[in-house]
Scaffold this motif. Structure first.
Motif, mmCIF file in Angstrom:
data_model
loop_
_atom_site.group_PDB
_atom_site.id
_atom_site.type_symbol
_atom_site.label_atom_id
_atom_site.label_comp_id
_atom_site.label_asym_id
_atom_site.label_seq_id
_atom_site.Cartn_x
_atom_site.Cartn_y
_atom_site.Cartn_z
ATOM 1 N N VAL A 162 76.525 17.983 51.187
ATOM 2 C CA VAL A 162 77.593 17.554 52.094
ATOM 3 C C VAL A 162 78.856 18.329 51.733
ATOM 4 C CG1 VAL A 162 78.973 15.611 52.935
ATOM 5 C CG2 VAL A 162 76.599 15.233 52.235
ATOM 6 N N ASN A 163 79.412 19.032 52.705
ATOM 7 C CA ASN A 163 80.645 19.804 52.500
ATOM 8 C C ASN A 163 80.536 20.740 51.290
ATOM 9 O OD1 ASN A 163 81.714 18.400 54.659
ATOM 10 N ND2 ASN A 163 82.849 16.968 53.391
ATOM 11 N N GLY A 164 79.365 21.320 51.106
ATOM 12 C CA GLY A 164 79.175 22.277 50.019
ATOM 13 C C GLY A 164 78.956 21.654 48.652
ATOM 14 N N ILE A 165 78.822 20.334 48.574
ATOM 15 C CA ILE A 165 78.626 19.634 47.299
ATOM 16 C C ILE A 165 77.312 18.856 47.363
ATOM 17 C CG2 ILE A 165 79.558 17.893 45.713
ATOM 18 C CD1 ILE A 165 82.333 18.548 46.888
ATOM 19 N N TYR A 166 76.541 18.941 46.285
ATOM 20 C CA TYR A 166 75.289 18.187 46.197
ATOM 21 C C TYR A 166 75.556 16.793 45.644
ATOM 22 C CZ TYR A 166 72.644 22.412 47.117
ATOM 23 O OH TYR A 166 72.116 23.528 47.717
ATOM 24 N N TYR A 167 74.984 15.793 46.322
ATOM 25 C CA TYR A 167 75.078 14.396 45.900
ATOM 26 C C TYR A 167 73.669 13.828 45.786
ATOM 27 C CZ TYR A 167 79.941 14.627 47.538
ATOM 28 O OH TYR A 167 81.249 14.969 47.733
ATOM 29 N N ARG A 168 73.526 12.819 44.959
ATOM 30 C CA ARG A 168 72.283 12.047 44.955
ATOM 31 C C ARG A 168 72.388 11.104 46.150
ATOM 32 N NH1 ARG A 168 69.091 13.286 41.575
ATOM 33 N NH2 ARG A 168 67.792 11.445 41.447
ATOM 34 N N TYR A 169 71.271 10.619 46.629
ATOM 35 C CA TYR A 169 71.338 9.719 47.776
ATOM 36 C C TYR A 169 70.351 8.567 47.649
ATOM 37 C CZ TYR A 169 67.039 11.873 49.473
ATOM 38 O OH TYR A 169 65.753 12.314 49.578
ATOM 39 N N LEU A 170 70.668 7.503 48.361
ATOM 40 C CA LEU A 170 69.791 6.357 48.578
ATOM 41 C C LEU A 170 69.707 6.182 50.081
ATOM 42 C CD1 LEU A 170 71.493 3.855 46.095
ATOM 43 C CD2 LEU A 170 69.416 5.164 45.672
ATOM 44 N N THR A 171 68.574 5.731 50.571
ATOM 45 C CA THR A 171 68.489 5.430 51.998
ATOM 46 C C THR A 171 68.756 3.944 52.193
ATOM 47 O OG1 THR A 171 66.102 5.125 51.847
ATOM 48 C CG2 THR A 171 66.871 7.299 52.518
ATOM 49 N N SER A 172 69.410 3.614 53.275
ATOM 50 C CA SER A 172 69.795 2.224 53.530
ATOM 51 C C SER A 172 68.588 1.316 53.709
ATOM 52 C CB SER A 172 70.682 2.139 54.767
ATOM 53 O OG SER A 172 69.961 2.588 55.906
ATOM 54 N N ASP A 173 67.473 1.884 54.168
ATOM 55 C CA ASP A 173 66.269 1.074 54.394
ATOM 56 C C ASP A 173 65.221 1.256 53.289
ATOM 57 O OD1 ASP A 173 65.485 3.645 54.954
ATOM 58 O OD2 ASP A 173 64.909 3.251 57.031
ATOM 59 N N ASN A 174 65.596 1.971 52.221
ATOM 60 C CA ASN A 174 64.691 2.244 51.089
ATOM 61 C C ASN A 174 63.394 2.929 51.501
ATOM 62 O OD1 ASN A 174 66.389 1.252 49.040
ATOM 63 N ND2 ASN A 174 65.786 -0.836 49.543
ATOM 64 N N GLN A 175 63.427 3.635 52.605
ATOM 65 C CA GLN A 175 62.251 4.365 53.079
ATOM 66 C C GLN A 175 62.381 5.835 52.694
ATOM 67 O OE1 GLN A 175 59.591 2.838 54.657
ATOM 68 N NE2 GLN A 175 60.711 0.968 54.144
ATOM 69 N N SER A 176 61.267 6.532 52.777
ATOM 70 C CA SER A 176 61.271 7.972 52.511
ATOM 71 C C SER A 176 62.059 8.692 53.603
ATOM 72 C CB SER A 176 59.837 8.508 52.503
ATOM 73 O OG SER A 176 59.103 7.897 51.473
ATOM 74 N N ILE A 177 62.579 9.854 53.254
ATOM 75 C CA ILE A 177 63.322 10.677 54.208
ATOM 76 C C ILE A 177 62.376 11.201 55.281
ATOM 77 C CG2 ILE A 177 64.543 12.896 54.449
ATOM 78 C CD1 ILE A 177 66.288 10.745 53.261
ATOM 79 N N LYS A 178 62.811 11.098 56.516
ATOM 80 C CA LYS A 178 62.050 11.654 57.644
ATOM 81 C C LYS A 178 62.597 13.060 57.889
ATOM 82 C CE LYS A 178 61.842 7.023 59.451
ATOM 83 N NZ LYS A 178 62.726 6.099 60.126
ATOM 84 N N SER A 179 61.744 14.051 57.756
ATOM 85 C CA SER A 179 62.189 15.447 57.792
ATOM 86 C C SER A 179 62.753 15.902 59.133
ATOM 87 C CB SER A 179 61.044 16.367 57.382
ATOM 88 O OG SER A 179 59.966 16.224 58.286
ATOM 89 N N ASP A 180 62.529 15.134 60.191
ATOM 90 C CA ASP A 180 63.030 15.517 61.511
ATOM 91 C C ASP A 180 64.193 14.639 61.982
ATOM 92 O OD1 ASP A 180 61.558 13.199 61.795
ATOM 93 O OD2 ASP A 180 60.690 13.774 63.728
ATOM 94 N N THR A 181 64.795 13.877 61.062
ATOM 95 C CA THR A 181 65.819 12.908 61.432
ATOM 96 C C THR A 181 67.146 13.220 60.748
ATOM 97 O OG1 THR A 181 64.116 11.204 61.672
ATOM 98 C CG2 THR A 181 66.375 10.436 61.424
ATOM 99 N N ALA A 182 68.223 13.138 61.505
ATOM 100 C CA ALA A 182 69.563 13.256 60.935
ATOM 101 C C ALA A 182 69.953 11.892 60.349
ATOM 102 C CB ALA A 182 70.557 13.670 62.003
ATOM 103 N N TYR A 183 70.836 11.911 59.381
ATOM 104 C CA TYR A 183 71.255 10.685 58.708
ATOM 105 C C TYR A 183 72.771 10.559 58.748
ATOM 106 C CZ TYR A 183 66.585 9.812 56.911
ATOM 107 O OH TYR A 183 65.252 9.516 56.817
ATOM 108 N N LEU A 184 73.227 9.321 58.715
ATOM 109 C CA LEU A 184 74.652 9.006 58.711
ATOM 110 C C LEU A 184 75.025 8.512 57.319
ATOM 111 C CD1 LEU A 184 77.243 8.584 60.477
ATOM 112 C CD2 LEU A 184 76.491 6.222 60.747
ATOM 113 N N ILE A 185 76.121 9.026 56.764
ATOM 114 C CA ILE A 185 76.589 8.556 55.460
ATOM 115 C C ILE A 185 77.351 7.249 55.680
ATOM 116 C CG2 ILE A 185 78.036 9.041 53.454
ATOM 117 C CD1 ILE A 185 77.612 12.058 54.125
ATOM 118 N N ILE A 186 76.850 6.168 55.078
ATOM 119 C CA ILE A 186 77.463 4.857 55.297
ATOM 120 C C ILE A 186 78.187 4.315 54.071
ATOM 121 C CG2 ILE A 186 75.935 4.216 57.193
ATOM 122 C CD1 ILE A 186 74.386 2.458 55.165
#
Length: 116
Positions: free
Chosen positions: A78-102
């Motif tokens: 994000v903005n040139g910086i790497y962050y660790r992430y958690l998904t809000s639904d605790n599901q695996s990342i869907k490779s074809d889906t955009a995500y919103l930072i909440i």
């Protein structure tokens, strides 16, 4: 009954700010002093409960493209910086889906899939 101790101070306001303060206090049917006290109390309360940083305010509600999420390493760019992430639904990342930072806490972002 609790007795409140108060301190007196002088504050200088730019004229336009003072006029707005006066108008808002009048609209609420309270004194300018009470308006200032309530505003400062609210600001202090918000700053204690919301430990957001400038960085987190800049990235909240940003959309992250699928190619910026690296599920194998658990990182998101994000903005040139790497962050660790958690998904809000605790599901695996869907490779074809955009995500919103909440949420942003330190270097960990909570991201939510954007429904198609």
């Amino acid at each position: 009954m609790k007795t409140l101790s108060t301190k007196m101070t002088t504050i200088r306001f730019p004229e336009d700010v003072y006029e707005k303060l006066k108008e808002q206090a009048a609209a609420k049917h309270i004194s300018i002093n009470q308006m200032v006290v309530e505003s400062v109390e609210q600001l202090l309360e918000d700053s204690q409960t919301n430990s957001s940083t400038m960085e987190s305010r800049l990235i909240l509600n940003q959309v992250v493209a699928p190619d910026k999420i690296f599920a194998d390493s658990g990182l998101v760019l994000v903005n040139g910086i790497y962050y660790r992430y958690l998904t809000s639904d605790n599901q695996s990342i869907k490779s074809d889906t955009a995500y919103l930072i909440i949420e942003a806490t330190g270097n960990i972002l909570t991201i939510k899939p954007i429904q198609k």
